[in-house]
Scaffold this active site. Structure first.
Site, PDB file in Angstrom:
ATOM      1  N   SER A 121       0.795  -1.232   0.000  1.00  0.00           N
ATOM      2  CA  SER A 121       0.000   0.000   0.000  1.00  0.00           C
ATOM      3  C   SER A 121       0.827   1.282   0.000  1.00  0.00           C
ATOM      4  CB  SER A 121      -0.946   0.017   1.204  1.00  0.00           C
ATOM      5  OG  SER A 121      -1.984  -0.915   1.036  1.00  0.00           O
ATOM      6  N   LYS A 169       0.365   3.517  -2.933  1.00  0.00           N
ATOM      7  CA  LYS A 169      -0.840   4.340  -3.072  1.00  0.00           C
ATOM      8  C   LYS A 169      -0.518   5.832  -3.002  1.00  0.00           C
ATOM      9  CE  LYS A 169      -3.765   0.748  -0.999  1.00  0.00           C
ATOM     10  NZ  LYS A 169      -4.557   0.344   0.183  1.00  0.00           N
ATOM     11  N   TYR A 210      -4.072  -2.713 -10.322  1.00  0.00           N
ATOM     12  CA  TYR A 210      -3.950  -2.503  -8.876  1.00  0.00           C
ATOM     13  C   TYR A 210      -3.020  -3.527  -8.233  1.00  0.00           C
ATOM     14  CZ  TYR A 210      -5.386  -1.961  -3.998  1.00  0.00           C
ATOM     15  OH  TYR A 210      -5.415  -1.765  -2.636  1.00  0.00           O
ATOM     16  N   TYR A 257      -3.934   3.213   8.019  1.00  0.00           N
ATOM     17  CA  TYR A 257      -5.205   2.498   8.191  1.00  0.00           C
ATOM     18  C   TYR A 257      -5.980   3.110   9.360  1.00  0.00           C
ATOM     19  CZ  TYR A 257      -2.388  -0.563   5.275  1.00  0.00           C
ATOM     20  OH  TYR A 257      -1.565  -1.041   4.290  1.00  0.00           O
ATOM     21  N   VAL A 300       1.340  -3.580   4.080  1.00  0.00           N
ATOM     22  CA  VAL A 300       1.349  -4.843   4.807  1.00  0.00           C
ATOM     23  C   VAL A 300       2.575  -5.702   4.488  1.00  0.00           C
ATOM     24  CG1 VAL A 300      -1.142  -4.896   5.122  1.00  0.00           C
ATOM     25  CG2 VAL A 300      -0.138  -6.000   3.114  1.00  0.00           C
TER      26      VAL A 300
END
Length: 310
Positions: free
Chosen positions: A70, A73, A195, A246, A264
């Site tokens: 992530s 992102k 993705y 998160y 992660v």
């Protein structure tokens, strides 16, 4: 506390932190819902700091490539925001979610508009919009990371991408649900392929610290050209601070005091606007998906140096 003067280097601080992390009794567990990540040793640790001019300091496994997940992102968000500006925020929010990163709950009563770009639903929207504008969102991301890190060997990990695809039913559900509200343009299989490739990028702490430097330079790339306006760079840093870890973003801001984004795979990047960028990696995660040793190391960094946005 060792308050840093402008003439001091970061290396002694990193070495002190590495020694403290080595003595940590609990390091969490590697992500086991992505089989390709489950075998990672949770006690591995690396940390790097990159100054604005590209000088990099590191310790431990700071040159070991790992699955960025992530963290990418942030870069996809910046690349799309640079192209479409504020129109992006009509399709994704800027508020903390308070729910797990792969939750479906809020989309139902918020008409398919994700809370922020860093939960999975929001990242899917951003990737979709970048895909519409470039025809190859993942390729655009990889080219940017290679250029900013100065490492042309950065690449996707086909095993990780395949593993995520094989276990990607919830992401598929998120994408289909948002498409039913008209918030996804591309066909879902195309979007998911982009993705999963995006999340599979392998990079080291050194690579990521250098690649994120544009956020410390208020939007300017390594070659001096401008990717983001001053306002846009501020926006990305602000969303990282409030949403980047998160549903533990409040705790991260409390402990670390920097804009940050975790993955992660065990990595975290953090930004000190106008000063430097940091990247840390240790695969053992807490229950919210953040690196246990990574958060502890960044906490010690800001405590020892006094470098923070607060």
């Amino acid at each position: 506390m060792v308050i840093m003067s402008p003439s001091m280097t970061f290396q002694p601080v990193l070495e002190r932190i590495a020694g403290e992390i080595e003595r940590m009794p609990g390091r969490g567990r590697a992500a086991d819902y992505i089989p390709a990540l489950a075998a990672c040793d949770p006690r591995r640790f690396g940390m790097a700091v990159a100054e604005l001019d590209g000088t990099v300091y590191g310790v431990g496994d700071w040159r070991q490539p790992f699955s960025t997940q992530s963290i990418t992102k942030v870069f996809t968000l910046a690349l799309d925001l640079a192209r479409e500006g504020d129109e992006l925020w009509e399709h994704v929010g800027r508020e903390p979610s308070g729910n797990p990163f792969n939750s479906l709950v809020q989309l139902e009563y918020e008409s398919g508009i994700p809370r922020n770009p860093f939960i999975n639903a929001g990242a899917l929207v951003v990737t979709d919009r970048l895909q519409t504008r470039t025809g190859d969102a993942a390729g655009e991301l990889l080219a940017f990371l290679r250029a900013e890190s100065g490492n042309p060997s950065l690449d996707f990990d086909k095993e990780v991408a395949a593993s995520e695809s094989a276990h990607g039913d919830r992401n598929a559900a998120l994408a289909h649900f948002m498409k039913s509200y008209g918030n996804i343009d591309n066909e879902v299989p195309v979007l998911l392929d982009q993705y999963f490739r995006q999340c599979s990028v392998m990079a080291s702490c050194a690579d990521l610290a250098l690649a994120a430097g544009f956020l410390a330079r208020h939007g300017s790339r390594a070659d001096g050209s401008r990717l983001l306006t001053l306002t846009q760079a501020k926006q990305v840093n602000a969303v990282m601070l409030t949403c980047g870890t998160y549903d533990a973003a409040g705790e991260f801001a409390y402990r670390v005091g920097l804009p940050g984004k975790s993955g992660v795979g065990g990595g975290i990047i953090a930004i000190v606007p106008g000063r430097c960028t940091l990247a840390v990696w240790s695969p053992g995660l807490d229950e919210r998906g953040n690196s246990v040793a990574g958060v502890a190391a960044l906490d010690r960094f800001t405590t020892l140096t006094g470098v923070s946005v607060f």
